[in-house]
Design a protein around this motif. Structure first.
Motif, PDB file in Angstrom:
ATOM      1  N   LYS A   1      -2.717  18.832   5.488  1.00 12.16           N
ATOM      2  CA  LYS A   1      -4.014  19.326   5.052  1.00 12.16           C
ATOM      3  C   LYS A   1      -4.392  20.485   5.971  1.00 12.16           C
ATOM      4  O   LYS A   1      -5.003  20.282   7.028  1.00 12.16           O
ATOM      5  CB  LYS A   1      -5.077  18.227   5.106  1.00 12.16           C
ATOM      6  N   PRO A   2      -4.001  21.723   5.577  1.00 10.02           N
ATOM      7  CA  PRO A   2      -4.220  22.849   6.483  1.00 10.02           C
ATOM      8  C   PRO A   2      -5.682  23.065   6.832  1.00 10.02           C
ATOM      9  O   PRO A   2      -5.996  23.456   7.959  1.00 10.02           O
ATOM     10  CB  PRO A   2      -3.663  24.044   5.677  1.00 10.02           C
ATOM     11  N   GLU A   3      -6.603  22.823   5.863  1.00 11.08           N
ATOM     12  CA  GLU A   3      -8.009  23.077   6.151  1.00 11.08           C
ATOM     13  C   GLU A   3      -8.558  22.150   7.226  1.00 11.08           C
ATOM     14  O   GLU A   3      -9.507  22.472   7.926  1.00 11.08           O
ATOM     15  CB  GLU A   3      -8.845  22.943   4.877  1.00 11.08           C
ATOM     16  N   ALA A   4      -7.960  20.957   7.353  1.00 16.49           N
ATOM     17  CA  ALA A   4      -8.404  20.018   8.381  1.00 16.49           C
ATOM     18  C   ALA A   4      -7.458  19.997   9.579  1.00 16.49           C
ATOM     19  O   ALA A   4      -7.705  19.289  10.546  1.00 16.49           O
ATOM     20  CB  ALA A   4      -8.491  18.607   7.795  1.00 16.49           C
ATOM     21  N   ARG A   5      -6.376  20.789   9.498  1.00 16.82           N
ATOM     22  CA  ARG A   5      -5.373  20.841  10.561  1.00 16.82           C
ATOM     23  C   ARG A   5      -4.877  19.441  10.904  1.00 16.82           C
ATOM     24  O   ARG A   5      -4.879  19.013  12.068  1.00 16.82           O
ATOM     25  CB  ARG A   5      -5.937  21.521  11.806  1.00 16.82           C
ATOM     26  N   SER A   6      -4.482  18.728   9.883  1.00 13.85           N
ATOM     27  CA  SER A   6      -4.052  17.353  10.091  1.00 13.85           C
ATOM     28  C   SER A   6      -2.853  17.045   9.213  1.00 13.85           C
ATOM     29  O   SER A   6      -2.566  17.747   8.246  1.00 13.85           O
ATOM     30  CB  SER A   6      -5.192  16.373   9.778  1.00 13.85           C
ATOM     31  N   TRP A   7      -2.163  15.969   9.572  1.00  7.39           N
ATOM     32  CA  TRP A   7      -1.033  15.457   8.810  1.00  7.39           C
ATOM     33  C   TRP A   7      -1.286  13.992   8.522  1.00  7.39           C
ATOM     34  O   TRP A   7      -1.995  13.306   9.261  1.00  7.39           O
ATOM     35  CB  TRP A   7       0.266  15.614   9.608  1.00  7.39           C
ATOM     36  N   SER A   8      -0.710  13.521   7.439  1.00  4.22           N
ATOM     37  CA  SER A   8      -0.867  12.113   7.100  1.00  4.22           C
ATOM     38  C   SER A   8       0.457  11.570   6.584  1.00  4.22           C
ATOM     39  O   SER A   8       1.213  12.273   5.909  1.00  4.22           O
ATOM     40  CB  SER A   8      -1.967  11.905   6.058  1.00  4.22           C
ATOM     41  N   LEU A   9       0.722  10.315   6.904  1.00  6.56           N
ATOM     42  CA  LEU A   9       1.893   9.600   6.420  1.00  6.56           C
ATOM     43  C   LEU A   9       1.409   8.565   5.422  1.00  6.56           C
ATOM     44  O   LEU A   9       0.575   7.719   5.753  1.00  6.56           O
ATOM     45  CB  LEU A   9       2.624   8.929   7.582  1.00  6.56           C
ATOM     46  N   GLU A  10       1.917   8.639   4.190  1.00  3.61           N
ATOM     47  CA  GLU A  10       1.429   7.775   3.129  1.00  3.61           C
ATOM     48  C   GLU A  10       2.598   7.075   2.448  1.00  3.61           C
ATOM     49  O   GLU A  10       3.683   7.644   2.302  1.00  3.61           O
ATOM     50  CB  GLU A  10       0.653   8.604   2.091  1.00  3.61           C
ATOM     51  N   GLY A  11       2.363   5.838   2.073  1.00  2.00           N
ATOM     52  CA  GLY A  11       3.393   5.063   1.390  1.00  2.00           C
ATOM     53  C   GLY A  11       2.778   4.046   0.452  1.00  2.00           C
ATOM     54  O   GLY A  11       1.613   3.643   0.614  1.00  2.00           O
ATOM     55  N   SER A  12       3.537   3.636  -0.547  1.00  2.00           N
ATOM     56  CA  SER A  12       3.052   2.648  -1.503  1.00  2.00           C
ATOM     57  C   SER A  12       4.209   1.785  -1.976  1.00  2.00           C
ATOM     58  O   SER A  12       5.369   2.217  -2.002  1.00  2.00           O
ATOM     59  CB  SER A  12       2.381   3.320  -2.705  1.00  2.00           C
ATOM     60  N   LEU A  13       3.885   0.565  -2.344  1.00  2.00           N
ATOM     61  CA  LEU A  13       4.855  -0.392  -2.863  1.00  2.00           C
ATOM     62  C   LEU A  13       4.262  -1.035  -4.103  1.00  2.00           C
ATOM     63  O   LEU A  13       3.135  -1.542  -4.069  1.00  2.00           O
ATOM     64  CB  LEU A  13       5.177  -1.458  -1.812  1.00  2.00           C
ATOM     65  N   LYS A  14       5.009  -1.004  -5.226  1.00  2.00           N
ATOM     66  CA  LYS A  14       4.522  -1.560  -6.487  1.00  2.00           C
ATOM     67  C   LYS A  14       5.476  -2.631  -6.997  1.00  2.00           C
ATOM     68  O   LYS A  14       6.698  -2.458  -6.930  1.00  2.00           O
ATOM     69  CB  LYS A  14       4.378  -0.460  -7.542  1.00  2.00           C
ATOM     70  N   LEU A  15       4.902  -3.693  -7.497  1.00  2.00           N
ATOM     71  CA  LEU A  15       5.656  -4.757  -8.162  1.00  2.00           C
ATOM     72  C   LEU A  15       5.177  -4.798  -9.607  1.00  2.00           C
ATOM     73  O   LEU A  15       4.027  -5.132  -9.880  1.00  2.00           O
ATOM     74  CB  LEU A  15       5.420  -6.099  -7.471  1.00  2.00           C
ATOM     75  N   LYS A  16       6.089  -4.445 -10.537  1.00  2.00           N
ATOM     76  CA  LYS A  16       5.692  -4.242 -11.928  1.00  2.00           C
ATOM     77  C   LYS A  16       6.064  -5.430 -12.802  1.00  2.00           C
ATOM     78  O   LYS A  16       7.133  -6.016 -12.646  1.00  2.00           O
ATOM     79  CB  LYS A  16       6.379  -2.980 -12.479  1.00  2.00           C
ATOM     80  N   ASN A  17       5.137  -5.767 -13.693  1.00  2.00           N
ATOM     81  CA  ASN A  17       5.392  -6.735 -14.769  1.00  2.00           C
ATOM     82  C   ASN A  17       5.841  -8.092 -14.239  1.00  2.00           C
ATOM     83  O   ASN A  17       6.783  -8.708 -14.753  1.00  2.00           O
ATOM     84  CB  ASN A  17       6.456  -6.168 -15.721  1.00  2.00           C
ATOM     85  N   LEU A  18       5.176  -8.574 -13.234  1.00  2.00           N
ATOM     86  CA  LEU A  18       5.579  -9.827 -12.594  1.00  2.00           C
ATOM     87  C   LEU A  18       5.470 -10.997 -13.566  1.00  2.00           C
ATOM     88  O   LEU A  18       6.349 -11.880 -13.602  1.00  2.00           O
ATOM     89  CB  LEU A  18       4.712 -10.081 -11.359  1.00  2.00           C
ATOM     90  N   PHE A  19       4.418 -11.043 -14.375  1.00  2.00           N
ATOM     91  CA  PHE A  19       4.199 -12.154 -15.297  1.00  2.00           C
ATOM     92  C   PHE A  19       4.402 -11.766 -16.761  1.00  2.00           C
ATOM     93  O   PHE A  19       4.094 -12.554 -17.650  1.00  2.00           O
ATOM     94  CB  PHE A  19       2.795 -12.726 -15.104  1.00  2.00           C
ATOM     95  N   GLY A  20       4.882 -10.563 -16.993  1.00  2.00           N
ATOM     96  CA  GLY A  20       5.172 -10.135 -18.359  1.00  2.00           C
ATOM     97  C   GLY A  20       3.977  -9.618 -19.128  1.00  2.00           C
ATOM     98  O   GLY A  20       4.085  -9.392 -20.335  1.00  2.00           O
ATOM     99  N   TYR A  21       2.854  -9.428 -18.482  1.00  2.00           N
ATOM    100  CA  TYR A  21       1.656  -8.914 -19.141  1.00  2.00           C
ATOM    101  C   TYR A  21       1.424  -7.439 -18.830  1.00  2.00           C
ATOM    102  O   TYR A  21       0.312  -6.942 -19.010  1.00  2.00           O
ATOM    103  CB  TYR A  21       0.428  -9.724 -18.724  1.00  2.00           C
ATOM    104  N   GLY A  22       2.446  -6.729 -18.342  1.00  2.00           N
ATOM    105  CA  GLY A  22       2.265  -5.350 -17.925  1.00  2.00           C
ATOM    106  C   GLY A  22       1.493  -5.235 -16.629  1.00  2.00           C
ATOM    107  O   GLY A  22       1.011  -4.148 -16.293  1.00  2.00           O
ATOM    108  N   ASP A  23       1.353  -6.327 -15.903  1.00  8.31           N
ATOM    109  CA  ASP A  23       0.592  -6.333 -14.659  1.00  8.31           C
ATOM    110  C   ASP A  23       1.344  -5.570 -13.570  1.00  8.31           C
ATOM    111  O   ASP A  23       2.561  -5.664 -13.438  1.00  8.31           O
ATOM    112  CB  ASP A  23       0.320  -7.759 -14.202  1.00  8.31           C
TER     113      ASP A  23
END
Length: 531
Positions: free
Chosen positions: A169-191
């Motif tokens: 983010k150049p305007e804030a002169r900062s860096w960020s580390l971002e991550g995500s983990l998704k578990l799809k359709n666990l119960f078969g309802y598109g959850d």
């Protein structure tokens, strides 16, 4: 044969009487010869069928005839059955609920083709299928004019999806580390169950978990629930740190409407002990119970580079729904956009106007302060073309670098024992009323190298202003003065579009600014994602 016989008799000048019995004796022989001739004709027809070029030509003619009929007039049809294939985990009821009514409502072939395209898009947006194929098959022979719609899906090979990245983010002169983990359709309802985290050096960190359901029983809209812990450092801009522990629930989500409820425990602290008077009054704990409704229409042909169409967003936010100590306010925003093509060099003019107001609620509300965390702030390097519904962008000015401000409290260090200490700076307080506007002309560059790479140019003009209305400041407000104090900037630049971001290299020239505004003429970089 009777017609042929009659024609021959008329041509004879002197017809001779004949014996009926003789005609009856000749009839079987003649019938046998006719049957033999018909057999020979059938054999010749079969031989023609075996002629591959002729068969292909006949097929092409048949297909062209079908297309001519479809293009000339509506062709009636009725969906007899919707057949679902390939779903070993996803429940049939989910797929049927998403697309069955849409497909069955089609009354012509043309409508059914369009409905199939929309249905395919709906199923892909569930994020649980790698591919979706919809085929129109003939219905039962005893029911002419019907069709069976065959939906064949390929479920995601892996139910787990993970992403990680580092962002600047150049305007804030900062860096960020971002991550995500998704578990799809666990119960078969598109959850979809997800966990995400972000850590920004010297600025913010966030941890969140949530679940989303495309449908729940008879509720026809998606439902979401999310718990999050967010910490943001605004010490560089407004002398406070913000910590939010909250729950959010998506109650309604359609193409044009969105309704959500948020319950948040908010904590503001000042580790530097230098906050201005207005900021110090709002430090401490607060409970924010808020309901947000958003109405959105976006008819533009692109979110990263619109060349035609229009868009409109209205967002209403009511805070402090419970009868207990907490933040109580009303916030309303509007954003209108339009894109006009010029017809040469793929040029298009994008224009937009946004406005917002926030008012505290309660007895004598105009004498109360509005919550500083929910006020409007202008500045930053994000592109106004992409920031639909976000009243914040003002190219050429730094983040939170415009509007009302107060000097911070002076706290000299132990090593400084004289009056030559530097100024502690100012806290930018934001505004209760905000207006911004922009005009952006985009065009292809004459160099083929740039056009092949998708790089194009643009020229822009942006303006905006903030004003304080709460704490009786509305008495000093006037529209002529508000218009006179608009900040503005102009510039040109190059745009490097990607699939997810709009990257800009701009030269910004500050046309108008006032004392304490943080605006600077020069080269600026922008990384923007569509909202």
């Amino acid at each position: 044969m009777a017609v042929t016989a009659d024609s021959t008799a008329e041509q004879a000048p002197n017809p001779v009487p004949h014996d009926p019995s003789e005609e009856s004796r000749k009839a079987p022989d003649q019938a046998d010869r006719e049957e033999a001739n018909e057999g020979e004709s059938d054999e010749e027809y079969d031989a023609e069928e075996l002629d591959e070029p002729t068969a292909e030509a006949a097929d092409r003619e048949a297909v062209q005839a079908v297309f001519r009929r479809l293009s000339s007039e509506p062709v009636s049809i009725r969906v007899h059955d919707v057949i679902i294939m390939g779903n070993s985990k996803t429940r049939d009821t989910l797929i049927e609920a998403e697309v069955a009514d849409l497909l069955r409502s089609a009354s012509t072939v043309q409508d059914l083709v369009r409905a199939s395209s929309l249905a395919s898009g709906r199923l892909r947006r569930l994020q649980v299928f790698d591919s979706v194929t919809i085929t129109l098959d003939a219905g039962p022979p005893e029911l002419p004019g019907t069709t069976n719609v065959v939906i064949e899906v390929v479920e995601a090979a892996s139910p787990i999806a993970a992403d990680i990245g580092c962002f600047s983010k150049p305007e804030a002169r900062s860096w960020s580390l971002e991550g995500s983990l998704k578990l799809k359709n666990l119960f078969g309802y598109g959850d979809i169950w997800d966990a995400s985290g972000a850590y920004g050096w010297d600025q913010s960190s966030e941890v969140a978990v949530g679940v989303s359901l495309p449908r729940f029983k008879s509720v026809p809209t998606p439902l979401t629930a999310r718990a999050s812990l967010l910490s943001q450092d605004w010490l560089k801009f407004s002398s406070y740190k913000e910590r939010l522990l909250g729950l959010s629930f998506g109650l309604l989500s359609t193409r044009h409407h969105d309704l959500s409820y948020n319950l948040t425990w908010q904590t503001l602290t000042d580790p530097s002990q230098m906050a201005s008077k207005s900021i110090r009054r709002q430090l401490g704990h607060n409970l924010l119970s808020a309901l947000t409704y958003t109405h959105k229409i976006d008819q533009r042909d692109s979110q990263l580079r619109p060349t035609k169409g229009y868009a409109f967003v209205s967002s209403s936010h009511i805070g402090g729904l419970w009868d207990m100590k907490g933040l109580k306010f009303f916030r309303q925003e509007f954003d209108v956009r339009a894109a006009v093509p010029f017809g040469f060099y793929n040029a298009a003019l994008n224009i937009g106007v946004a406005a917002g107001v926030i008012l505290p609620l309660g007895k004598g509300f105009m004498e109360l302060p509005s919550p500083v965390t929910n006020r409007f702030f202008l500045g930053g390097h994000s592109s106004p073309v992409c920031s639909l519904g976000a009243l914040s962008s003002l190219l050429g000015f730094k983040m939170r670098g415009v509007g009302p401000s107060e000097p911070r409290r002076f706290a000299p260090s132990e090593s400084v024992m004289d009056d030559s200490a530097t100024s502690p700076g100012r806290d930018y307080l934001g505004g209760d009323l905000a207006v911004s506007a922009f005009a952006d002309l985009s065009f292809d560059l004459p160099l083929k190298l740039f056009r092949d790479a998708g790089i194009y140019g643009h020229a822009f003009l942006s303006a905006g202003n903030l004003a304080k209305l709460s704490e009786s400041e509305f008495k000093n407000f006037s529209f002529p003065e508000f218009g006179r104090t608009f900040r503005s900037s102009a510039g040109v630049g190059l745009v490097l579009p990607t699939k997810l971001l709009r990257v800009e290299i701009n030269y910004c020239y500050i046309l108008k600014k006032f004392e304490h505004d943080r605006g600077k003429t020069g080269i600026q970089f922008s990384f923007s994602s569509p909202l």
